[in-house]
Scaffold this active site. Structure first.
Site, PDB file in Angstrom:
ATOM      1  N   PHE A  94      58.857 -32.503  26.928  1.00 46.93           N
ATOM      2  CA  PHE A  94      57.735 -31.860  26.226  1.00 46.93           C
ATOM      3  C   PHE A  94      56.778 -32.961  25.750  1.00 46.93           C
ATOM      4  CE2 PHE A  94      55.901 -29.767  22.387  1.00 46.93           C
ATOM      5  CZ  PHE A  94      55.205 -28.797  23.079  1.00 46.93           C
ATOM      6  N   ASP A 165      65.647 -38.297  21.218  1.00 46.36           N
ATOM      7  CA  ASP A 165      64.953 -37.012  21.097  1.00 46.36           C
ATOM      8  C   ASP A 165      65.988 -35.947  21.463  1.00 46.36           C
ATOM      9  OD1 ASP A 165      63.545 -34.695  21.228  1.00 46.36           O
ATOM     10  OD2 ASP A 165      61.783 -35.559  22.218  1.00 46.36           O
ATOM     11  N   HIS A 168      66.773 -30.741  22.342  1.00 44.24           N
ATOM     12  CA  HIS A 168      67.514 -29.763  23.153  1.00 44.24           C
ATOM     13  C   HIS A 168      69.014 -29.834  22.893  1.00 44.24           C
ATOM     14  CE1 HIS A 168      64.240 -30.053  26.587  1.00 44.24           C
ATOM     15  NE2 HIS A 168      63.733 -29.714  25.413  1.00 44.24           N
ATOM     16  N   GLN A 191      62.245 -25.175  16.491  1.00 45.38           N
ATOM     17  CA  GLN A 191      61.204 -24.251  16.963  1.00 45.38           C
ATOM     18  C   GLN A 191      61.884 -23.045  17.630  1.00 45.38           C
ATOM     19  OE1 GLN A 191      60.788 -24.381  20.503  1.00 45.38           O
ATOM     20  NE2 GLN A 191      59.129 -22.873  20.637  1.00 45.38           N
ATOM     21  N   LYS A 194      64.618 -22.981  20.373  1.00 44.61           N
ATOM     22  CA  LYS A 194      65.715 -23.951  20.333  1.00 44.61           C
ATOM     23  C   LYS A 194      67.066 -23.308  19.993  1.00 44.61           C
ATOM     24  CE  LYS A 194      63.051 -27.389  21.392  1.00 44.61           C
ATOM     25  NZ  LYS A 194      61.757 -26.742  21.486  1.00 44.61           N
ATOM     26  N   ARG A 223      56.485 -40.612  -1.774  1.00 47.04           N
ATOM     27  CA  ARG A 223      57.235 -40.733  -3.042  1.00 47.04           C
ATOM     28  C   ARG A 223      58.549 -41.479  -2.786  1.00 47.04           C
ATOM     29  NH1 ARG A 223      55.222 -35.232  -3.437  1.00 47.04           N
ATOM     30  NH2 ARG A 223      53.669 -35.179  -5.100  1.00 47.04           N
ATOM     31  N   TYR A 230      53.399 -38.289  -9.380  1.00 48.47           N
ATOM     32  CA  TYR A 230      52.170 -38.826  -8.774  1.00 48.47           C
ATOM     33  C   TYR A 230      52.271 -40.328  -8.552  1.00 48.47           C
ATOM     34  CZ  TYR A 230      50.062 -34.251  -9.410  1.00 48.47           C
ATOM     35  OH  TYR A 230      49.786 -32.907  -9.333  1.00 48.47           O
ATOM     36  N   ARG A 240      57.421 -31.444   4.418  1.00 44.57           N
ATOM     37  CA  ARG A 240      58.666 -30.833   3.941  1.00 44.57           C
ATOM     38  C   ARG A 240      58.905 -29.467   4.575  1.00 44.57           C
ATOM     39  NH1 ARG A 240      56.101 -32.621  -1.012  1.00 44.57           N
ATOM     40  NH2 ARG A 240      55.517 -30.460  -1.364  1.00 44.57           N
TER      41      ARG A 240
HETATM   42  C1  LIG Z   1      62.139 -32.603  24.174  1.00 41.30           C
HETATM   43  C2  LIG Z   1      61.313 -32.118  23.011  1.00 41.30           C
HETATM   44  N1  LIG Z   1      60.897 -33.005  22.089  1.00 41.30           N
HETATM   45  C3  LIG Z   1      60.166 -32.635  21.025  1.00 41.30           C
HETATM   46  C4  LIG Z   1      59.819 -31.313  20.835  1.00 41.30           C
HETATM   47  C5  LIG Z   1      58.951 -30.969  19.675  1.00 41.30           C
HETATM   48  O1  LIG Z   1      59.517 -30.076  18.782  1.00 41.30           O
HETATM   49  P1  LIG Z   1      58.589 -29.093  17.921  1.00 41.30           P
HETATM   50  O2  LIG Z   1      58.094 -28.024  18.833  1.00 41.30           O
HETATM   51  O3  LIG Z   1      59.526 -28.576  16.877  1.00 41.30           O
HETATM   52  O4  LIG Z   1      57.492 -29.899  17.341  1.00 41.30           O
HETATM   53  C6  LIG Z   1      60.250 -30.355  21.755  1.00 41.30           C
HETATM   54  C7  LIG Z   1      59.951 -28.941  21.620  1.00 41.30           C
HETATM   55  O5  LIG Z   1      59.420 -28.105  21.602  1.00 41.30           O
HETATM   56  C8  LIG Z   1      60.995 -30.762  22.886  1.00 41.30           C
HETATM   57  O6  LIG Z   1      61.403 -29.878  23.812  1.00 41.30           O
END
Ligand SMILES: Cc1ncc(COP(=O)(O)O)c(C=O)c1O
Length: 412
Positions: A94, A165, A168, A191, A194, A223, A230, A240
């Site tokens: 992605f 990363d 997945h 997301q 997932k 922070r 602050y 967050r």
């Molecule tokens: C391999 C990969 N990295 C990063 C992301 C980014 O995640 P998000 O959509 O939560 O920003 C995704 C997904 O959608 C992804 O498939």
């Protein structure tokens, strides 16, 4: 006859829908609603989730954030990746894996994937290292951990930071160790699609106390622990996660272990059966993958050997009641964003010398243009009969391949 041409489909029933939720989610969401503590700094949900998720993924720390894109960026910033440092990423992923690097004002360098596993090819990574390289981001593609032994060796040789990363790979394992504990830091996404979801969300996991503290500071406007409200020590942001998402994630986490086992069992069964079809090559599973998260069941199709072109096969499978797709249509260097170096305010100097048209990623290109087929993770949450329907549909499409070769699918 193929359902695409009026025959009866292999499957008329839907597969397991996604997301899966029940009373547990409803009750927990209501509890947060009624408590009035909706932000993570006021309530217990996100903190509890961070500890539980990190522990399940072999990490001492979890820092929940708004999504799996900012989690990558925060990890890069915490690691001290800076202006015009180079970060090696795969082209078959992605877009966020690479844009997070740009948003850290660093340069993504694409190293091709292995044509069998669809994960970063360590030889291509090694060939991409330059004196400017600072980090590698292996993607555990489709839920199978990347070749971390080889990637770690390259990282050691060149003093590089490895950031997984793991968007997945919730629940995946490599040599018995969980994804999330295989690099200096790891990034997960929650997301909608997932394997663990709250609609949006992400988390960074790490076993490094100092990096955890930096990530926590960046996600909370700079922070620091013990500081006053602050008082800001670094450029961060409000990344967050909220308590409603924390509540959903705590419930979804209760379901993850069993769902992961089911996906892995069904994925292995599908792979073993599909591999017997001519021209079909399911994602190869390396011996070090002790648990595959199967965010996707992915395979390659060789049109000549299978007897029908991929796009026709996809249409035919869909008509047979098997939802599937071609996945990414472009290797990342071919995306207009990279072709045109549309990097906004980032990389103002490096942009001039970069030319992503020179990137060579033939394995990724082949997957995008001709061979990749994806089935989504929730299909793998079904029964053995559901898997047999998928296999049966592939067999039927193979048998009737000639009809797809001659049909003009554009007008149908
Ligand atoms: C391999 C990969 N990295 C990063 C992301 C980014 O995640 P998000 O959509 O939560 O920003 C995704 C997904 O959608 C992804 O498939």
């Amino acid at each position: 006859m193929l359902a695409l041409f009026g025959g009866s489909p292999v499957r008329a029933r839907p597969f397991t829908p996604w997301p899966i939720f029940g009373e547990a989610e409803e009750e927990r969401l209501l509890r947060v609603l009624r408590s009035g503590h909706w932000g993570r700094l006021d309530g217990p949900e996100v903190s509890e989730f961070e500890s539980r998720f990190a522990a399940m993924h072999g990490a001492a720390h979890g820092i929940a954030v708004a999504n799996g894109t900012v989690s990558l960026r925060i990890a890069l910033l915490a690691a001290g990746i800076g202006a015009e440092d180079e970060v090696i990423v795969p082209p078959y992923t992605f877009v966020s894996t690479a844009t997070a690097v740009i948003e850290a004002n660093a340069i993504p360098v694409f190293a091709d994937v292995d044509p069998a596993t669809f994960n970063l090819d360590p030889a291509a990574v090694r060939a991409s290292v330059t004196p400017r390289t600072r980090a590698i981001i292996p993607v555990h593609f489709a839920g199978q951990p990347a070749d971390m032994t080889a990637i770690d060796a390259i990282a050691r040789d060149h003093s590089l930071v490895v950031i997984e990363d793991a968007a997945h790979a919730h629940g995946a394992a490599y040599q018995g160790r969980p994804a999330g504990s295989l690099g200096r830091m790891a990034s997960f996404s929650f997301q909608s699609s997932k394997n663990l979801t709250s609609g949006e969300g992400g988390i960074i996991t790490t076993n490094d106390d100092g990096l955890a503290e930096s990530c926590r500071s960046i996600q909370n406007c700079g922070r620091v622990a013990g500081g006053v409200w602050y008082e800001h020590h670094t450029v961060g942001g409000n990344y967050r996660l909220g308590e409603f998402q924390g509540a959903v994630l705590n419930c979804q986490l209760d379901r993850l272990e069993e769902q992961t086992r089911t996906r892995d069992r069904n994925g292995q069964y599908l792979a073993s059966r599909m591999a017997t079809l001519p021209g079909i090559k399911p994602q190869a599973r390396g011996p070090d993958c002790t648990r595959h998260a199967y965010h996707l069941f992915m395979l390659r199709i060789d049109a000549a050997a299978f007897g029908a072109p991929r796009d026709g096969v996809l249409k035919a499978l869909d008509a047979e009641g098997i939802p599937c797709s071609a996945g990414y249509g472009f290797s990342l260097p071919d995306q207009p964003l990279f072709r045109n170096k549309a990097f906004g305010p980032y990389l103002p100097n490096a942009s001039r010398r970069l030319d992503y048209r020179e990137a060579r990623c033939p394995n990724s290109d082949l997957l995008c243009r001709e061979q990749g087929i994806w089935l989504e993770q929730h299909l793998l949450l079904g029964s053995r009969e559901d898997m047999d329907d998928i296999i049966c549909a592939f067999e039927k499409v193979h048998e009737h391949g000639a009809a797809l070769r001659t049909a003009d699918l554009r007008v149908r």
